[in-house]
Design a protein around this motif. Sequence first.
Motif, PDB file in Angstrom:
ATOM      1  N   LEU A   3      34.910  46.446  38.101  1.00 38.11           N
ATOM      2  CA  LEU A   3      35.529  46.683  37.691  1.00 38.11           C
ATOM      3  C   LEU A   3      37.472  46.573  38.799  1.00 38.11           C
ATOM      4  N   ASP A   4      36.694  46.232  39.829  1.00 37.01           N
ATOM      5  CA  ASP A   4      37.520  45.672  41.057  1.00 37.01           C
ATOM      6  C   ASP A   4      37.860  44.409  40.225  1.00 37.01           C
ATOM      7  N   PHE A   5      36.653  43.669  40.347  1.00 35.27           N
ATOM      8  CA  PHE A   5      36.969  42.295  39.888  1.00 35.27           C
ATOM      9  C   PHE A   5      37.473  41.540  38.868  1.00 35.27           C
ATOM     10  N   ALA A   6      37.428  42.781  38.016  1.00 34.54           N
ATOM     11  CA  ALA A   6      37.493  42.295  36.345  1.00 34.54           C
ATOM     12  C   ALA A   6      39.429  42.542  36.603  1.00 34.54           C
ATOM     13  N   TYR A   7      39.732  43.886  37.475  1.00 40.74           N
ATOM     14  CA  TYR A   7      41.138  44.073  37.603  1.00 40.74           C
ATOM     15  C   TYR A   7      41.888  42.589  38.570  1.00 40.74           C
TER      16      TYR A   7
END
Length: 225
Positions: free
Chosen positions: A133-137
């Motif tokens: 999720l951090d990667f996506a954001y």
Amino acid sequence: MCWNIYSLITDIYIPKPDRIRDWVSQPKANGYEALHGTVMGPHGKWVEIQVRSTRMDEIAERGYAAHWKYKTGSNQERELDKWIKKIREMLESPESNALEFLDDFKMNLFASEILVFTPKGHIKTLPTGSTTLDFAYDIHTEIGDKTIGAKVNYKLVGVSHMLNSGDQVEILTSDKQQPQSEWLTFAKTAKAKSSIKNALKAETTNRIEKGKQILELKLKEYNLR
């Protein structure tokens, strides 16, 4: 020394020249020094390498302030302690409107980093413990908001999957997806947390407005307004 070691590595493995990051000649603002590169590993996958000295590794793992404190005398140590105390008091002050963001930011400032790859081979630098999720954001807020999972090293994983250095990540999205409050329990980066909170706040505001509209219609229906 770092470049000599890098040269020895690239004599064996094929390097990707456009992926070299020289933080030895030009250290990061937080004092981080290292030579990062990408080479083709023995199994046909791109592998990220980090070359740094013992001193550089200490700064990367413990932070520049901790390294400086360890190396200096008692008088300077006391001055550093006073400076850290002032910074801590500022961050902990309830009068600060940006308190939550600063709290997240200070957790990431001197954290160890991981380097992960997009399917096209682009490198993303994230704090240790970061999730898909951090990667996506980190790619884009809209992508993060619509994330339903990911493929990490070609395997399907959830949004809370913790990443490791060298992982190749492909984000999976859906237009029906919306940020969830439970995402805040495993989001690591300040950007991800801030984006999730903003989306949840906007959703709450929208629900309140819809509720007001429904109430007004009912009041008109019963001639109460």
